[in-house]
Design a protein around this motif. Structure first.
Motif, PDB file in Angstrom:
ATOM      1  N   MET A  49     -13.556   6.393   0.784  1.00  0.00           N
ATOM      2  CA  MET A  49     -12.214   6.237   1.324  1.00  0.00           C
ATOM      3  C   MET A  49     -11.415   5.353   0.370  1.00  0.00           C
ATOM      4  N   SER A  50     -10.224   5.824  -0.003  1.00  0.00           N
ATOM      5  CA  SER A  50      -9.405   5.067  -0.943  1.00  0.00           C
ATOM      6  C   SER A  50      -8.617   3.979  -0.224  1.00  0.00           C
ATOM      7  N   LEU A  51      -8.332   2.936  -0.966  1.00  0.00           N
ATOM      8  CA  LEU A  51      -7.568   1.823  -0.420  1.00  0.00           C
ATOM      9  C   LEU A  51      -6.085   2.175  -0.411  1.00  0.00           C
ATOM     10  N   LEU A  52      -5.404   1.719   0.630  1.00  0.00           N
ATOM     11  CA  LEU A  52      -3.967   1.951   0.764  1.00  0.00           C
ATOM     12  C   LEU A  52      -3.204   0.760   0.208  1.00  0.00           C
ATOM     13  N   ASP A  53      -1.957   1.007  -0.148  1.00  0.00           N
ATOM     14  CA  ASP A  53      -1.094  -0.022  -0.711  1.00  0.00           C
ATOM     15  C   ASP A  53       0.103  -0.233   0.209  1.00  0.00           C
ATOM     16  N   THR A  54       0.298  -1.450   0.638  1.00  0.00           N
ATOM     17  CA  THR A  54       1.397  -1.780   1.552  1.00  0.00           C
ATOM     18  C   THR A  54       2.752  -1.391   0.968  1.00  0.00           C
ATOM     19  N   ALA A  55       2.979  -1.714  -0.287  1.00  0.00           N
ATOM     20  CA  ALA A  55       4.266  -1.405  -0.921  1.00  0.00           C
ATOM     21  C   ALA A  55       4.520   0.095  -0.929  1.00  0.00           C
ATOM     22  N   THR A  56       3.507   0.872  -1.212  1.00  0.00           N
ATOM     23  CA  THR A  56       3.663   2.329  -1.228  1.00  0.00           C
ATOM     24  C   THR A  56       4.056   2.852   0.144  1.00  0.00           C
ATOM     25  N   GLU A  57       3.399   2.355   1.200  1.00  0.00           N
ATOM     26  CA  GLU A  57       3.688   2.835   2.554  1.00  0.00           C
ATOM     27  C   GLU A  57       5.088   2.427   3.005  1.00  0.00           C
ATOM     28  N   ILE A  58       5.503   1.222   2.643  1.00  0.00           N
ATOM     29  CA  ILE A  58       6.855   0.774   2.990  1.00  0.00           C
ATOM     30  C   ILE A  58       7.895   1.595   2.225  1.00  0.00           C
ATOM     31  N   ARG A  59       7.625   1.850   0.942  1.00  0.00           N
ATOM     32  CA  ARG A  59       8.560   2.644   0.138  1.00  0.00           C
ATOM     33  C   ARG A  59       8.700   4.071   0.651  1.00  0.00           C
ATOM     34  N   ILE A  60       7.646   4.619   1.228  1.00  0.00           N
ATOM     35  CA  ILE A  60       7.753   5.965   1.811  1.00  0.00           C
ATOM     36  C   ILE A  60       8.864   5.980   2.851  1.00  0.00           C
ATOM     37  N   ASP A  61       8.876   4.978   3.725  1.00  0.00           N
ATOM     38  CA  ASP A  61       9.942   4.896   4.735  1.00  0.00           C
ATOM     39  C   ASP A  61      11.307   4.739   4.080  1.00  0.00           C
ATOM     40  N   HIS A  62      11.405   3.840   3.125  1.00  0.00           N
ATOM     41  CA  HIS A  62      12.678   3.609   2.443  1.00  0.00           C
ATOM     42  C   HIS A  62      13.170   4.899   1.787  1.00  0.00           C
ATOM     43  N   ASN A  72      12.342   7.969   2.508  1.00  0.00           N
ATOM     44  CA  ASN A  72      12.710   8.970   3.516  1.00  0.00           C
ATOM     45  C   ASN A  72      14.119   8.725   4.038  1.00  0.00           C
ATOM     46  N   VAL A  73      14.473   7.473   4.276  1.00  0.00           N
ATOM     47  CA  VAL A  73      15.822   7.164   4.752  1.00  0.00           C
ATOM     48  C   VAL A  73      16.848   7.531   3.681  1.00  0.00           C
ATOM     49  N   ARG A  74      16.555   7.193   2.435  1.00  0.00           N
ATOM     50  CA  ARG A  74      17.487   7.560   1.353  1.00  0.00           C
ATOM     51  C   ARG A  74      17.693   9.075   1.292  1.00  0.00           C
ATOM     52  N   GLU A  75      16.596   9.823   1.350  1.00  0.00           N
ATOM     53  CA  GLU A  75      16.669  11.274   1.248  1.00  0.00           C
ATOM     54  C   GLU A  75      17.379  11.876   2.460  1.00  0.00           C
ATOM     55  N   LEU A  76      17.096  11.358   3.644  1.00  0.00           N
ATOM     56  CA  LEU A  76      17.779  11.834   4.851  1.00  0.00           C
ATOM     57  C   LEU A  76      19.277  11.567   4.757  1.00  0.00           C
ATOM     58  N   PHE A  77      19.640  10.415   4.220  1.00  0.00           N
ATOM     59  CA  PHE A  77      21.058  10.091   4.100  1.00  0.00           C
ATOM     60  C   PHE A  77      21.751  11.035   3.121  1.00  0.00           C
ATOM     61  N   GLU A  78      21.089  11.396   2.052  1.00  0.00           N
ATOM     62  CA  GLU A  78      21.659  12.389   1.135  1.00  0.00           C
ATOM     63  C   GLU A  78      21.889  13.709   1.867  1.00  0.00           C
ATOM     64  N   ARG A  79      20.924  14.108   2.691  1.00  0.00           N
ATOM     65  CA  ARG A  79      21.077  15.338   3.470  1.00  0.00           C
ATOM     66  C   ARG A  79      22.229  15.195   4.470  1.00  0.00           C
ATOM     67  N   LYS A  97      10.754  14.032   4.280  1.00  0.00           N
ATOM     68  CA  LYS A  97      10.209  14.590   3.040  1.00  0.00           C
ATOM     69  C   LYS A  97       8.805  14.069   2.748  1.00  0.00           C
ATOM     70  N   GLN A  98       8.603  12.766   2.883  1.00  0.00           N
ATOM     71  CA  GLN A  98       7.313  12.163   2.556  1.00  0.00           C
ATOM     72  C   GLN A  98       6.559  11.788   3.818  1.00  0.00           C
ATOM     73  N   GLN A  99       5.264  11.991   3.800  1.00  0.00           N
ATOM     74  CA  GLN A  99       4.418  11.668   4.939  1.00  0.00           C
ATOM     75  C   GLN A  99       3.457  10.526   4.588  1.00  0.00           C
ATOM     76  N   HIS A 100       3.164   9.714   5.592  1.00  0.00           N
ATOM     77  CA  HIS A 100       2.151   8.679   5.437  1.00  0.00           C
ATOM     78  C   HIS A 100       0.762   9.298   5.624  1.00  0.00           C
ATOM     79  N   PRO A 101      -0.265   8.674   5.075  1.00  0.00           N
ATOM     80  CA  PRO A 101      -1.614   9.161   5.362  1.00  0.00           C
ATOM     81  C   PRO A 101      -1.930   8.942   6.836  1.00  0.00           C
TER      82      PRO A 101
END
Length: 192
Positions: A1-14, A16-23, A186-190
């Motif tokens: 099992m691979s280790l997760l990165d907090t920054a990566t998971e937080i950036r996914i949300d950020h 997604n909001v940016r991409e949704l706002f463009e839409r 657009k992006q999904q969390h594990p």
């Protein structure tokens, strides 16, 4: 099992909001904008509460206590703005302005986290602690309310968690009764 990165998971949300706002900005109809705005509201609400009851609780032990207080103040303002966006009728003449202000405030906060805070967190925690924090954040995303509740406790502790559970159930009922529609992000969390 691979280790997760907090920054990566937080950036996914950020991101997604940016991409949704463009839409949202390129949507051609009020109905399309409303569905995207519902998703923006949900994503921003979940993200803020999830950070507060998971990641922010870990920051004081890393010497980032003032950062937590600063972030909570910004989150309180974002929640107020997101609540306003959620409660403004789509046919209101200032609907776009209200939604845009909420999203832009969220994005400004997100950029501050990405530039000033997430790199510091990554340097100060072990890979194992980083993984635990990321998993805590992902679990929190599953249990927090899906709509903004600016009057709820913002402590990040047990009071916020306790208030969040019935609010999350309430939000599901409201979304079902009102038949709120959402778009996919657009992006999904594990899945953890």
């Amino acid at each position: 099992m691979s280790l997760l990165d907090t920054a990566t998971e937080i950036r996914i949300d950020h991101d997604n909001v940016r991409e949704l706002f463009e839409r949202y900005q390129s949507a051609s109809s009020k109905d399309e904008k409303a569905v995207i705005a519902n998703t923006l509201v949900r994503e921003m609400a979940i993200h803020g509460d999830a950070e507060e009851i998971s990641v922010y609780n870990e920051l004081p032990r890393l010497g980032l206590g003032p950062t937590v207080e600063h972030n909570k103040e910004e989150h309180a303002e974002i929640k107020r703005l997101v609540y306003s966006a959620d409660s403004t009728p789509t046919d209101s003449e200032n609907y776009d302005e209200v939604v845009t202000h909420a999203v832009q405030t969220f994005i400004q906060h997100a950029e501050e986290e990405e530039i000033d805070q997430l790199p510091v967190i990554k340097k100060k925690v072990s890979e194992e602690d980083n993984d635990k924090m990321a998993r805590s954040f992902l679990y929190a995303r599953k249990v927090v309310p899906t709509r903004p509740h600016p009057m709820a406790p913002q402590t990040g502790g047990i009071a916020q968690k306790a208030a969040g559970l019935p609010a999350a159930l309430h939000d599901k009922i409201v979304e079902t009764i009102n038949t709120r529609k959402f778009v996919d992000v657009k992006q999904q969390h594990p899945n953890v």
